[in-house]
Design a protein around this motif. Structure first.
Motif, mmCIF file in Angstrom:
data_model
loop_
_atom_site.group_PDB
_atom_site.id
_atom_site.type_symbol
_atom_site.label_atom_id
_atom_site.label_comp_id
_atom_site.label_asym_id
_atom_site.label_seq_id
_atom_site.Cartn_x
_atom_site.Cartn_y
_atom_site.Cartn_z
ATOM 1 N N ARG A 70 1.235 -17.244 -7.144
ATOM 2 C CA ARG A 70 1.075 -16.867 -8.547
ATOM 3 C C ARG A 70 0.920 -15.362 -8.735
ATOM 4 O O ARG A 70 0.880 -14.880 -9.865
ATOM 5 C CB ARG A 70 -0.158 -17.568 -9.144
ATOM 6 C CG ARG A 70 -0.119 -19.096 -9.052
ATOM 7 C CD ARG A 70 0.975 -19.673 -9.938
ATOM 8 N NE ARG A 70 1.005 -21.140 -9.860
ATOM 9 C CZ ARG A 70 1.822 -21.836 -9.079
ATOM 10 N NH1 ARG A 70 2.688 -21.191 -8.296
ATOM 11 N NH2 ARG A 70 1.793 -23.148 -9.072
ATOM 12 N N ARG A 71 0.820 -14.614 -7.666
ATOM 13 C CA ARG A 71 0.668 -13.158 -7.702
ATOM 14 C C ARG A 71 1.521 -12.518 -6.618
ATOM 15 O O ARG A 71 1.782 -13.119 -5.574
ATOM 16 C CB ARG A 71 -0.794 -12.755 -7.465
ATOM 17 C CG ARG A 71 -1.762 -13.095 -8.578
ATOM 18 C CD ARG A 71 -1.618 -12.104 -9.727
ATOM 19 N NE ARG A 71 -2.626 -12.328 -10.769
ATOM 20 C CZ ARG A 71 -2.670 -11.651 -11.904
ATOM 21 N NH1 ARG A 71 -1.779 -10.698 -12.135
ATOM 22 N NH2 ARG A 71 -3.581 -11.911 -12.814
ATOM 23 N N GLY A 72 1.897 -11.264 -6.867
ATOM 24 C CA GLY A 72 2.534 -10.499 -5.803
ATOM 25 C C GLY A 72 1.633 -10.380 -4.594
ATOM 26 O O GLY A 72 2.109 -10.397 -3.449
ATOM 27 N N ALA A 73 0.331 -10.284 -4.821
ATOM 28 C CA ALA A 73 -0.620 -10.216 -3.713
ATOM 29 C C ALA A 73 -0.547 -11.457 -2.835
ATOM 30 O O ALA A 73 -0.725 -11.382 -1.611
ATOM 31 C CB ALA A 73 -2.042 -10.033 -4.254
ATOM 32 N N ASP A 74 -0.282 -12.620 -3.448
ATOM 33 C CA ASP A 74 -0.145 -13.844 -2.660
ATOM 34 C C ASP A 74 1.010 -13.718 -1.676
ATOM 35 O O ASP A 74 0.906 -14.117 -0.516
ATOM 36 C CB ASP A 74 0.100 -15.044 -3.581
ATOM 37 C CG ASP A 74 -1.059 -15.319 -4.528
ATOM 38 O OD1 ASP A 74 -2.187 -14.868 -4.245
ATOM 39 O OD2 ASP A 74 -0.825 -15.982 -5.553
ATOM 40 N N GLU A 102 4.063 -6.427 -9.028
ATOM 41 C CA GLU A 102 2.796 -6.711 -8.355
ATOM 42 C C GLU A 102 2.904 -6.488 -6.849
ATOM 43 O O GLU A 102 1.975 -5.946 -6.229
ATOM 44 C CB GLU A 102 2.348 -8.139 -8.668
ATOM 45 C CG GLU A 102 1.888 -8.320 -10.107
ATOM 46 C CD GLU A 102 1.313 -9.683 -10.401
ATOM 47 O OE1 GLU A 102 0.803 -9.877 -11.513
ATOM 48 O OE2 GLU A 102 1.377 -10.570 -9.509
ATOM 49 N N ILE A 103 4.027 -6.905 -6.237
ATOM 50 C CA ILE A 103 4.221 -6.625 -4.807
ATOM 51 C C ILE A 103 4.212 -5.124 -4.571
ATOM 52 O O ILE A 103 3.552 -4.615 -3.651
ATOM 53 C CB ILE A 103 5.553 -7.220 -4.306
ATOM 54 C CG1 ILE A 103 5.564 -8.734 -4.440
ATOM 55 C CG2 ILE A 103 5.788 -6.836 -2.839
ATOM 56 C CD1 ILE A 103 6.940 -9.346 -4.214
ATOM 57 N N ASP A 104 4.938 -4.402 -5.395
ATOM 58 C CA ASP A 104 5.024 -2.949 -5.251
ATOM 59 C C ASP A 104 3.652 -2.300 -5.393
ATOM 60 O O ASP A 104 3.291 -1.383 -4.635
ATOM 61 C CB ASP A 104 5.988 -2.395 -6.300
ATOM 62 C CG ASP A 104 6.168 -0.901 -6.187
ATOM 63 O OD1 ASP A 104 6.773 -0.442 -5.199
ATOM 64 O OD2 ASP A 104 5.685 -0.173 -7.088
#
Length: 389
Positions: A318-322, A362-364
């Motif tokens: 659900r998040r780029g962090a995931d 979000e990944i960036d």
């Protein structure tokens, strides 16, 4: 279009997009995508598992410019995110499968078409979006398995995704509570609920009359969705085994991906049978409730294959962090399913594009804050088990 929300303000996160989709869709349609099997424990575990890990950033590494791209099966993808197969997407937006494929291609990444798409695999291939993958099962009629693989090859699909965890249909209790079935049956309460979602009903006014499983229609046949749904369920073979995998491997010359792998032993055996990649997946919690969470299973599968094939993962992202955490645990790339369905339900192709851009940003951002210049810089040392769990 009247009733379409401002994605920049309303869709600021994947969860925000989910809430927009819940507002836009009749309850039985939303729950069809949002729900899972039985008590939905595995669905919740898929999401909660990411909270077990925390980042150990090194911002002084200096990551002023960041490259999110990866190369998979000879294709360069703009980021380590692939749109996974989602059945009956055409129930959420007119020509949803085509919208999803175009958005993925525009974002520079791959998508996988569900066997249970409303349109045919040829319809999606016709728009030219790539890389494109095709989902198949092992059917009692092995000839139909071969037929779908042949059609995918003729239509220029780049990879075949053999899904192994759907041979016995899960008990999806939200659907039972809502009276939703395959094929959909619209009772008085459903019709009333649709009337309260006027923009969706207006968009779908013609589509609802022709919702079908396009890949299961025989040449020249005029079968309705009830007939096709019964055919699909009757074709599922609970006795499938590795010999069937071997037969498909002998037929399909491109990358063959096994989806539904959770046990390390099965990953090792996949190597021996010439599989090109595995997807660590529990079907989004929609099949076996109580199955291990995808992220929990990932390290064991990564260790089992010892870098000899790509390991992909889906479930709960659900998040780029995931995604960054999954890559730190050894995944090559991630797949998502529900988020792009929420996006397409809200704004069609633009909604899917917004979901992809949300993940990319979000990944960036995570990479920048952690001092990571490229995906290759994401190592196991980036994360640690949280002491708060």
């Amino acid at each position: 279009m009247p009733g379409q929300p401002d994605l920049q303000t309303g869709g600021y996160s994947i969860e925000a997009m989910r809430l927009l989709a819940r507002s836009a869709l009749p309850r039985f349609v939303f729950d069809f995508a949002d729900g899972a099997a039985e008590d939905e424990w595995t669905l919740r575990r898929n999401e909660a598992a990411f909270d077990d890990y925390v980042f150990l950033p090194k911002p002084l590494n200096g990551a002023g410019e960041r490259d999110l791209s990866i190369t998979l099966f000879g294709h360069r993808l703009s980021m380590p995110l692939i749109l996974g197969p989602t059945g009956l997407a055409g129930l959420f937006w007119p020509q949803a499968e085509q919208c999803i494929a175009r958005a993925a291609a525009a974002a520079g990444t791959a998508f996988c078409l569900s066997h249970g798409s409303v349109c045919t695999l040829e319809d999606v291939a016709g728009i030219g979006a790539s890389p494109r993958w095709m989902q198949v099962f092992i059917y009692k009629d092995r000839g139909f398995t071969r037929e779908l693989a042949s059609r995918a090859e003729a239509a220029g699909y780049d990879a075949l995704v053999l899904t192994t965890d759907n041979q016995v249909l899960g008990k999806r209790e939200r659907d039972l509570r809502n009276g939703f079935s395959i094929p959909p049956r619209f009772g008085p309460l459903d019709v009333a609920g649709m009337a309260l979602k006027a923009p969706w009903l207006w968009r779908m006014r013609e589509e609802l009359q022709r919702i079908n499983f396009g890949n299961y229609v025989r040449d020249g046949e005029k079968a309705d969705i009830k007939t096709l749904a019964a055919r699909m369920q009757s074709l599922l073979d609970q006795g499938m085994n590795w010999a069937d995998v071997d037969a498909l491997r002998a037929q399909w010359r491109g990358p063959l991906i096994l989806k539904g792998v959770l046990h390390p032993d099965e990953a090792r055996e996949a190597l021996q049978h010439g599989i090109d990649a595995v997807i660590v997946s529990n079907h989004g919690g929609r099949q076996l409730d109580g199955a291990i969470g995808s992220l929990d299973a990932l390290p064991g599968v990564v260790e089992a294959v010892q870098g000899r094939m790509p390991v992909l993962v889906d479930g709960g992202i659900r998040r780029g962090a995931d995604m960054v955490k999954a890559l730190a645990l050894g995944a090559t790339a991630c797949l998502e399913g529900r988020p792009h369905l929420w996006g397409v339900a809200v704004a069609g192709e633009a909604g899917v594009a917004h979901v992809l851009e949300t993940f990319r940003r979000e990944i960036d951002r995570v990479m920048g804050l952690c001092g990571l210049r490229s995906i290759a810089d994401i190592k196991p040392s980036l994360i640690r088990r949280s002491s708060f769990h």
